[in-house]
Enzyme design. Structure first.
Site, PDB file in Angstrom:
ATOM      1  N   SER A 146       1.036  -1.166   0.000  1.00 30.70           N
ATOM      2  CA  SER A 146      -0.029   0.028  -0.033  1.00 30.70           C
ATOM      3  C   SER A 146       0.833   1.382   0.098  1.00 30.70           C
ATOM      4  O   SER A 146       1.820   1.499   0.650  1.00 30.70           O
ATOM      5  CB  SER A 146      -0.909   0.075   1.460  1.00 30.70           C
ATOM      6  OG  SER A 146      -1.478   1.341   1.438  1.00 30.70           O
ATOM      7  N   TYR A 168      -0.864  -0.133  10.388  1.00 31.85           N
ATOM      8  CA  TYR A 168      -0.977  -0.983   9.083  1.00 31.85           C
ATOM      9  C   TYR A 168      -0.011   0.015   8.294  1.00 31.85           C
ATOM     10  O   TYR A 168       0.702  -1.005   7.306  1.00 31.85           O
ATOM     11  CB  TYR A 168      -2.418  -0.460   8.342  1.00 31.85           C
ATOM     12  CG  TYR A 168      -2.394  -0.585   7.009  1.00 31.85           C
ATOM     13  CD1 TYR A 168      -2.797  -2.126   6.668  1.00 31.85           C
ATOM     14  CD2 TYR A 168      -2.530   0.361   6.002  1.00 31.85           C
ATOM     15  CE1 TYR A 168      -3.335  -2.324   5.301  1.00 31.85           C
ATOM     16  CE2 TYR A 168      -2.887   0.026   4.716  1.00 31.85           C
ATOM     17  CZ  TYR A 168      -2.994  -1.350   4.367  1.00 31.85           C
ATOM     18  OH  TYR A 168      -3.232  -1.801   3.044  1.00 31.85           O
ATOM     19  N   LYS A 172       3.157  -2.214   6.271  1.00 27.72           N
ATOM     20  CA  LYS A 172       3.360  -2.290   4.815  1.00 27.72           C
ATOM     21  C   LYS A 172       4.678  -1.812   4.397  1.00 27.72           C
ATOM     22  O   LYS A 172       5.370  -1.903   3.497  1.00 27.72           O
ATOM     23  CB  LYS A 172       2.215  -1.232   4.023  1.00 27.72           C
ATOM     24  CG  LYS A 172       1.032  -1.917   4.124  1.00 27.72           C
ATOM     25  CD  LYS A 172       0.747  -3.330   3.340  1.00 27.72           C
ATOM     26  CE  LYS A 172      -0.599  -3.979   3.339  1.00 27.72           C
ATOM     27  NZ  LYS A 172      -0.783  -5.061   2.612  1.00 27.72           N
TER      28      LYS A 172
HETATM   29  N1  NAP Z   1      -8.973  -1.896  -0.843  1.00 27.72           N
HETATM   30  C1  NAP Z   1      -7.832  -1.181  -0.841  1.00 27.72           C
HETATM   31  O1  NAP Z   1      -8.173   0.102  -1.202  1.00 27.72           O
HETATM   32  C2  NAP Z   1      -6.385  -1.311  -0.626  1.00 27.72           C
HETATM   33  C3  NAP Z   1      -5.441  -0.171  -0.732  1.00 27.72           C
HETATM   34  C4  NAP Z   1      -4.254  -0.486  -0.701  1.00 27.72           C
HETATM   35  C5  NAP Z   1      -3.663  -1.792  -0.567  1.00 27.72           C
HETATM   36  N2  NAP Z   1      -4.733  -2.739  -0.281  1.00 27.72           N
HETATM   37  C6  NAP Z   1      -4.061  -4.337   0.119  1.00 27.72           C
HETATM   38  O2  NAP Z   1      -4.903  -5.063  -0.833  1.00 27.72           O
HETATM   39  C7  NAP Z   1      -5.049  -6.320  -0.107  1.00 27.72           C
HETATM   40  C8  NAP Z   1      -6.477  -6.928  -0.184  1.00 27.72           C
HETATM   41  O3  NAP Z   1      -7.251  -6.073   0.476  1.00 27.72           O
HETATM   42  P1  NAP Z   1      -8.895  -5.738   0.253  1.00 27.72           P
HETATM   43  O4  NAP Z   1      -9.178  -4.430   0.199  1.00 27.72           O
HETATM   44  O5  NAP Z   1      -9.370  -6.792  -0.636  1.00 27.72           O
HETATM   45  O6  NAP Z   1      -9.213  -6.210   1.835  1.00 27.72           O
HETATM   46  P2  NAP Z   1     -10.267  -6.987   2.470  1.00 27.72           P
HETATM   47  O7  NAP Z   1     -11.673  -7.032   1.586  1.00 27.72           O
HETATM   48  O8  NAP Z   1     -10.403  -6.689   3.800  1.00 27.72           O
HETATM   49  O9  NAP Z   1      -9.882  -8.464   2.078  1.00 27.72           O
HETATM   50  C9  NAP Z   1      -8.837  -9.177   3.171  1.00 27.72           C
HETATM   51  C10 NAP Z   1      -8.719 -10.398   2.820  1.00 27.72           C
HETATM   52  O10 NAP Z   1      -7.583 -10.952   3.611  1.00 27.72           O
HETATM   53  C11 NAP Z   1      -8.008 -11.884   4.235  1.00 27.72           C
HETATM   54  N3  NAP Z   1      -7.276 -12.173   5.589  1.00 27.72           N
HETATM   55  C12 NAP Z   1      -7.248 -11.284   6.667  1.00 27.72           C
HETATM   56  N4  NAP Z   1      -6.541 -12.073   7.699  1.00 27.72           N
HETATM   57  C13 NAP Z   1      -6.136 -13.218   7.113  1.00 27.72           C
HETATM   58  C14 NAP Z   1      -5.443 -14.366   7.706  1.00 27.72           C
HETATM   59  N5  NAP Z   1      -4.833 -14.150   8.953  1.00 27.72           N
HETATM   60  N6  NAP Z   1      -5.165 -15.420   6.951  1.00 27.72           N
HETATM   61  C15 NAP Z   1      -5.563 -15.557   5.694  1.00 27.72           C
HETATM   62  N7  NAP Z   1      -6.509 -14.570   5.120  1.00 27.72           N
HETATM   63  C16 NAP Z   1      -6.651 -13.395   5.853  1.00 27.72           C
HETATM   64  C17 NAP Z   1      -9.627 -11.994   4.657  1.00 27.72           C
HETATM   65  O11 NAP Z   1      -9.902 -13.052   5.117  1.00 27.72           O
HETATM   66  P3  NAP Z   1     -11.473 -13.138   5.743  1.00 27.72           P
HETATM   67  O12 NAP Z   1     -12.463 -12.997   4.432  1.00 27.72           O
HETATM   68  O13 NAP Z   1     -11.744 -14.584   6.083  1.00 27.72           O
HETATM   69  O14 NAP Z   1     -11.468 -12.019   6.738  1.00 27.72           O
HETATM   70  C18 NAP Z   1      -9.794 -11.299   3.411  1.00 27.72           C
HETATM   71  O15 NAP Z   1     -10.143 -12.329   2.640  1.00 27.72           O
HETATM   72  C19 NAP Z   1      -4.261  -6.210   1.138  1.00 27.72           C
HETATM   73  O16 NAP Z   1      -3.083  -6.552   1.327  1.00 27.72           O
HETATM   74  C20 NAP Z   1      -4.670  -4.528   1.460  1.00 27.72           C
HETATM   75  O17 NAP Z   1      -3.596  -4.058   2.469  1.00 27.72           O
HETATM   76  C21 NAP Z   1      -6.007  -2.566  -0.264  1.00 27.72           C
END
Ligand code: NAP
Length: 250
Positions: A146, A168, A172
């Site tokens: 991120s 967070y 990262k």
């Molecule tokens: N969305 C954004 O705007 C954004 C921006 C910058 C970076 N990111 C990065 O993109 C990636 C995905 O983000 P997202 O937006 O898709 O997040 P999200 O919708 O919150 O999904 C996160 C996923 O990670 C899983 N997870 C959390 N803890 C875990 C663990 N201990 N073991 C296995 N799985 C686990 C969750 O599982 P459960 O479904 O079981 O809870 C969920 O499937 C992350 O690395 C995040 O930091 C996102």
């Protein structure tokens, strides 16, 4: 199995929803890919199970809680059995958690949880899956990071809540260093830290990552991520990239 004799193989963590799920979905659009989608609770992952019904053997779902080190180690054996003689081409460390804290109010226990999930998990998974990556053709590790973890581009963050993020952002920044150190340690691998942009995942709540205020639909971000990742060469290894291929300063 995928319809190709020697498929391109992917493993994605945190594939139950959000970016991980969309990535798995788009990867399955190519008959060349074989995808191992990992999540904490496969039996509860109805969306992945639905996807599997039409995947014609190209999707495997396994349990992988990135904070459970014994599970991480055991999962590699399970994946090896699935892959047989072929290796792993792409390892995607996507799973992560967030807390909407700031540096002077971070709960230390939450900080440890976040580091364990967002940094230690990807570090251990990379170690454990290294022999399978060595057997693969692409030899690529993608760490979904991120821009919140960037010092040099901090001023570009537009949302006040992203500028405030404490635990967070630390996790990262450490993940970015992991990517860089992995590239230095293993020049034969292609290791990338990549920011997906601000993506509409989940609802806007204290638990959810992107939320409704996000600037990008998952489809657009993930199409970019796949393009950037598959076209990356060793000249890109150790870089911090955006979903559209732009380089982000550390
Ligand atoms: N969305 C954004 O705007 C954004 C921006 C910058 C970076 N990111 C990065 O993109 C990636 C995905 O983000 P997202 O937006 O898709 O997040 P999200 O919708 O919150 O999904 C996160 C996923 O990670 C899983 N997870 C959390 N803890 C875990 C663990 N201990 N073991 C296995 N799985 C686990 C969750 O599982 P459960 O479904 O079981 O809870 C969920 O499937 C992350 O690395 C995040 O930091 C996102």
């Amino acid at each position: 199995m995928s319809s190709t004799a020697c498929p391109t193989t992917w493993l994605v963590t945190g594939a139950n929803r959000g970016i991980g799920f969309e990535l798995v979905k788009q990867l399955l659009e190519s008959p060349d890919n074989l995808v191992i989608a990992t999540c904490r609770n496969p039996e509860k992952s109805t969306a992945l199970s639905e996807l599997k019904k039409s995947a014609e053997g190209a999707l495997h779902i396994i349990r992988l809680d990135v904070t459970d080190f014994a599970n991480v180690r055991a999962s590699a054996k399970e994946v090896e059995t699935i892959l047989g003689d072929i290796g792993l081409d792409y390892l995607v460390n996507n799973a992560a958690i967030v807390a909407w804290d700031s540096v002077f109010d971070m709960d230390p226990e939450k900080l440890v949880d976040i580091l364990r999930t967002n940094t230690v998990g990807p570090a251990l998974i990379s170690q454990v899956y290294l022999p399978l990556l060595e057997k693969g053709r692409a030899k690529k590790i993608l760490h979904i990071s991120s821009q919140a973890g960037s010092m040099a581009s901090f001023e570009e963050l537009i949302a006040e809540e992203h500028r405030k993020l404490g635990a967070y952002a630390l996790s990262k920044a450490a993940l970015n260093m992991l990517a860089y150190k992995q590239k230095v340690a293993r020049p034969d691998l292609i290791v990338i830290a990549l920011c997906p942009g601000w993506v509409k995942t989940g609802k806007y709540s204290m638990q959810d990552m992107g939320g409704e205020k996000g600037l990008l639909q998952p489809e657009e971000s993930i199409a970019g991520i796949i393009k950037v990742t598959t076209s990356a060469t060793s000249a890109d290894s150790g870089k911090f990239l955006r979903y559209n291929g732009e380089e982000i300063p550390w």
